[in-house]
Design an enzyme around this catalytic site. Structure first.
Site, short mmCIF file in Angstrom:
data_model
loop_
_atom_site.label_atom_id
_atom_site.label_comp_id
_atom_site.label_asym_id
_atom_site.label_seq_id
_atom_site.Cartn_x
_atom_site.Cartn_y
_atom_site.Cartn_z
N HIS A 89 4.23 58.43 56.29
CA HIS A 89 5.39 58.91 55.55
C HIS A 89 6.71 58.54 56.20
CE1 HIS A 89 7.55 61.58 52.90
NE2 HIS A 89 7.97 62.35 53.89
N PHE A 138 10.09 75.79 54.23
CA PHE A 138 9.53 74.47 54.52
C PHE A 138 8.84 74.51 55.88
CE2 PHE A 138 9.81 70.00 53.13
CZ PHE A 138 10.09 70.18 51.78
N HIS A 197 2.22 62.51 56.44
CA HIS A 197 2.49 63.67 55.60
C HIS A 197 1.15 64.22 55.15
CE1 HIS A 197 4.00 66.31 52.54
NE2 HIS A 197 5.25 66.02 52.87
N ARG A 218 4.13 69.12 60.26
CA ARG A 218 3.26 68.13 59.61
C ARG A 218 2.20 67.52 60.51
NH1 ARG A 218 8.10 65.33 56.07
NH2 ARG A 218 8.28 67.13 54.68
N LEU A 261 3.57 60.79 47.11
CA LEU A 261 3.83 62.04 47.84
C LEU A 261 3.79 63.27 46.95
CD1 LEU A 261 4.77 63.20 50.65
CD2 LEU A 261 7.01 63.34 49.60
N GLN A 273 4.93 59.70 61.36
CA GLN A 273 4.51 60.94 60.72
C GLN A 273 3.56 60.69 59.56
OE1 GLN A 273 7.46 63.64 58.45
NE2 GLN A 273 6.77 64.78 60.22
N GLU A 303 6.12 68.86 50.51
CA GLU A 303 5.81 70.08 51.26
C GLU A 303 6.40 71.29 50.55
OE1 GLU A 303 5.94 69.55 55.61
OE2 GLU A 303 7.47 71.10 55.53
C1 LIG Z 1 8.41 60.04 48.95
C2 LIG Z 1 9.33 60.55 50.01
C3 LIG Z 1 9.84 61.85 49.95
C4 LIG Z 1 10.70 62.33 50.94
N1 LIG Z 1 11.19 63.61 50.85
C5 LIG Z 1 12.08 64.04 51.78
C6 LIG Z 1 12.68 65.33 51.67
O1 LIG Z 1 12.44 66.09 50.72
N2 LIG Z 1 13.55 65.72 52.62
C7 LIG Z 1 13.87 64.93 53.69
O2 LIG Z 1 14.67 65.33 54.52
N3 LIG Z 1 13.32 63.69 53.80
C8 LIG Z 1 12.45 63.24 52.87
N4 LIG Z 1 11.91 61.98 53.00
C9 LIG Z 1 12.43 61.09 54.04
C10 LIG Z 1 13.79 60.54 53.63
O3 LIG Z 1 13.87 60.47 52.23
C11 LIG Z 1 14.04 59.15 54.21
O4 LIG Z 1 13.82 59.17 55.59
C12 LIG Z 1 15.48 58.74 53.94
O5 LIG Z 1 15.78 58.87 52.57
C13 LIG Z 1 15.79 57.33 54.41
O6 LIG Z 1 17.12 57.05 54.07
P1 LIG Z 1 17.89 55.80 54.64
O7 LIG Z 1 19.30 55.90 54.20
O8 LIG Z 1 17.65 55.69 56.09
O9 LIG Z 1 17.18 54.54 53.98
P2 LIG Z 1 16.65 54.24 52.50
O10 LIG Z 1 16.99 55.27 51.52
O11 LIG Z 1 15.21 53.88 52.65
O12 LIG Z 1 17.48 52.96 52.12
C14 LIG Z 1 17.34 51.73 52.82
C15 LIG Z 1 18.32 50.75 52.23
O13 LIG Z 1 18.33 49.56 53.02
C16 LIG Z 1 18.30 48.43 52.17
N5 LIG Z 1 17.74 47.34 52.94
C17 LIG Z 1 16.64 47.33 53.73
N6 LIG Z 1 16.48 46.11 54.30
C18 LIG Z 1 17.50 45.34 53.86
C19 LIG Z 1 17.89 43.99 54.08
N7 LIG Z 1 17.18 43.18 54.87
N8 LIG Z 1 19.00 43.52 53.46
C20 LIG Z 1 19.74 44.33 52.63
N9 LIG Z 1 19.40 45.62 52.39
C21 LIG Z 1 18.30 46.11 53.00
C22 LIG Z 1 17.48 48.88 50.99
O14 LIG Z 1 17.72 48.06 49.87
C23 LIG Z 1 18.02 50.30 50.81
O15 LIG Z 1 19.22 50.26 50.09
C24 LIG Z 1 11.06 61.49 52.02
C25 LIG Z 1 10.57 60.19 52.07
C26 LIG Z 1 9.69 59.73 51.11
C27 LIG Z 1 9.14 58.33 51.25
#
Ligand SMILES: Cc1cc2nc3c(=O)[nH]c(=O)nc-3n(C[C@H](O)[C@H](O)[C@H](O)COP(=O)(O)OP(=O)(O)OC[C@H]3O[C@@H](n4cnc5c(N)ncnc54)[C@H](O)[C@@H]3O)c2cc1C
Length: 591
Positions: free
Chosen positions: A358, A124, A247, A291, A257, A245, A260
């Protein structure tokens, strides 16, 4: 006057978690397993959180397929961060990584396997052996659906551990008392439109990113930065928000997306002449440079007229030479996305791609235990009862540029660490602190304004202007003039946010009300980004204004802290001292 809170229904828990993505559910699992009462709120069903969309992998120096160790991972992460990452937090994360991944494996996460039964790992961007000598295979993957596998595993474990989920509930605002302690949140049950007070001895934010403040984004519709908006309105600073960032490979025109991991499996970027141009920009890392670097190189090719298509506005990602078998086995979703969104089958034709927003490197400032830290006492004092983990937080392991696979890792390492810290903390607290009489007033007054609105703009008109302003004025290429204009434009838009009109006043599943409430969060994030970006006079990681081509460690090796009130900025030093090993001192970043 009778206190408003008395008329609202209340629920009490040891811990209130807002967000059911990877970070929220890793923390809740730790807490529920320890026997605490935990509620997890989510705007959507837990397994639809954005984590489900993560494709490429989760980073850990398991060394299953090539020699590796945590110190190489530590070095790569610091260099990737352009030295803005805090080295104590980076050491913590990289050391814990193998254990965090094995824990997921033992929970049943269906990783791809090597012939000897170990977890499959792919190369990666920016991940190398021996301090940049050659690419290393560090990304633990479940095909190109790693986030899907991770999130479903965590959800199942949480159900087994009796975590209570509040599905389709939206947190509105934090509740703080006169001491500044956090006592819970106000929240809207979308199904009924009713508002509740959720009290916690501890409140943990895991609300994810805010990529929806940009027009072209890989992020889900729900990524509107609610946690950041709530924190900013409650008086907390947001850290390093100028660093976003891009992507390199979003599908041109669609934003979806392309991981990578495609380049990890051997995919190559080509310009209009068919040239593998990354060889010129990064002779050693080539297509697998970090990136920020690849995105800027692609932008340079486009600016110099070597972009592809009738408008010469995109680049091609060629994987036809990888072979049909590998594509079908390792990248099945990518093939599907390319066919559906770009109308090309990557087995035969290249995919049109363009740098797309991203990930936010900045967020709510925390320490390695997930405790939110305030701005007094050297920016180190933890706020009582308030934690943040995942993309909404800034611990800061990603600094000015995140390496791929380090976010999924960040979620599970710090989700678990916060859980452990909360367990120790909550055991000492016998009772919930009493709520202040005005606990819900702020949230109710915001709802009330929408309820009474009789004229004004539609939410989506204003949201559209936030997105176009950010895209234009805080993109890959930044200039002082563009950013200064961006600051005044976004402040004008901010004024309009206060006057949006909610036409549909119905209560049951009123998504228009939810969107209007999200808008109030988006604008905080947008202002934080524009104001912090305009102030930073250097190029570092994802922030590269054309007037300041170099990194300036003498003046800018420091974290930005933005305060909503008066758009005030202050700064704090980067932690250059790791926990146990020697510091990696700043040096030029070449690939
Ligand atoms: C398409 C894509 C591919 C990716 N691929 C990778 C990868 O391969 N490897 C890697 O390391 N990272 C990757 N990333 C980055 C990574 O996936 C994210 O940074 C990470 O999953 C975020 O996780 P989180 O737990 O912070 O929040 P999220 O998974 O975004 O969850 C947020 C949660 O908060 C809740 N929420 C938000 N606001 C409120 C509110 N006001 N009230 C109640 N609930 C709320 C939502 O409902 C959700 O449940 C990728 C990101 C994207 C967009």
């Amino acid at each position: 006057m009778v206190a408003i809170k008395n008329s609202l229904p209340r629920r009490r828990f040891d811990v209130v978690i807002v967000g059911a993505g990877g970070s929220g559910m890793r923390a809740s699992l730790q807490l529920a397993r320890a026997g605490l009462s935990v509620c997890v709120l989510s705007k959507v069903f837990p397994t639809r959180s954005h984590t489900v969309a993560a494709q490429g992998g989760i980073g850990a120096s398991l060394g299953n397929m090539s020699e590796d160790n945590w110190e190489w991972h530590f070095y790569d992460t610091i260099k990737g961060s352009d030295w803005l990452g805090d080295q104590d937090a980076i050491e913590f994360m990289c050391r814990e990584a193998p254990n965090a991944v094995y824990e997921l494996e033992h929970m049943g996460m269906p990783f791809d396997r090597n012939a000897d039964g170990t977890i499959y790992q792919r190369p990666f961007g920016g991940h190398t052996a021996n301090h940049g000598e050659k690419p290393v295979q560090r990304a633990c993957a479940a095909a190109d659906r790693t986030g899907h596998a991770l999130l479903h595993t965590l959800y199942q474990q949480n159900v087994a551990s009796k975590t209570q989920f509040f599905v389709e509930w939206m947190a509105l605002d934090l509740i703080r008392d006169a001491d500044g302690d956090v006592l819970g949140v106000t929240a809207l049950e979308m199904e009924t439109g009713d508002v509740y007070i959720l009290e916690g001895k501890t409140t943990l934010f895991a609300t994810g990113g805010a990529g929806r403040i940009f027009a072209a984004t890989t992020n889900a519709f729900i990524n509107t930065g609610d946690g950041l908006g709530m924190a900013a309105r409650a008086g907390f600073a947001l850290q390093d928000m100028e660093f976003w960032q891009f992507h390199p490979t979003g599908v041109a025109g669609a934003g979806v997306l392309i991981t990578e991991g495609v380049r990890g499996e051997g995919g190559i970027l080509r310009n209009a002449d068919g040239e593998r141009f990354m060889e010129r920009y990064a002779p050693v890392y080539k297509d697998l440079a970090p990136r920020d670097f690849v995105s800027r190189s692609m932008g340079q090719e486009i600016i110099e007229g070597r972009g592809v298509g009738p408008n010469k506005d995109h680049i091609l990602l060629d994987l036809s030479h990888i072979g049909a078998e590998t594509i079908k086995k390792r990248l099945p979703s990518i093939r599907e996305i390319a066919i559906r969104f770009a109308n090309v089958d990557p087995i035969k034709e290249p995919i049109p791609v363009v740098p797309t927003i991203h990930y936010q490197m900045g967020g709510i400032p925390t320490n390695v235990h997930g405790q939110v830290v305030g701005t007094s006492k050297g920016h180190k004092d933890p706020v009582n009862g308030f934690y943040a983990v995942g993309e909404c937080s800034c611990v800061s392991v990603h600094g000015a540029n995140r390496l791929g696979t380090n976010s999924l890792l960040d979620l599970v390492v710090f989700g678990r660490a916060a859980g452990n810290h909360i367990i120790r903390h909550v055991k000492e607290i016998k009772e919930h602190k009493p709520l202040p009489a005005d606990a819900a007033d702020f949230a109710l007054s915001r709802l009330d304004r929408l309820e009474k609105s009789s004229s004004g703009e539609y939410t989506q008109t204003v949201a559209g202007d936030i997105r176009s302003t950010m895209q234009q004025h805080a993109g890959v290429f930044r200039t002082e003039k563009l950013m200064a204009e961006g600051v005044s434009k976004i402040k004008e838009v901010a004024e309009r946010v206060n006057h949006v009109h909610l036409k549909d006043k119905s209560k049951v599943f009123n998504t228009a009300r939810v969107e209007a409430l999200e808008l109030a969060n988006m604008i905080e994030v947008a202002r934080a980004t524009m104001v912090s970006a305009e102030a930073r006079k250097e190029s570092r990681g994802a922030h590269a204004p054309s007037e300041h081509k170099q990194r300036d460690d003498e003046n800018w090796l420091r974290h930005t802290l933005w305060h909503s009130e008066g758009d005030r900025l202050d700064y704090k030093p980067v932690q250059l001292q790791p926990l146990t090993v020697a510091t990696v001192p700043p040096k030029p970043r070449i690939f």
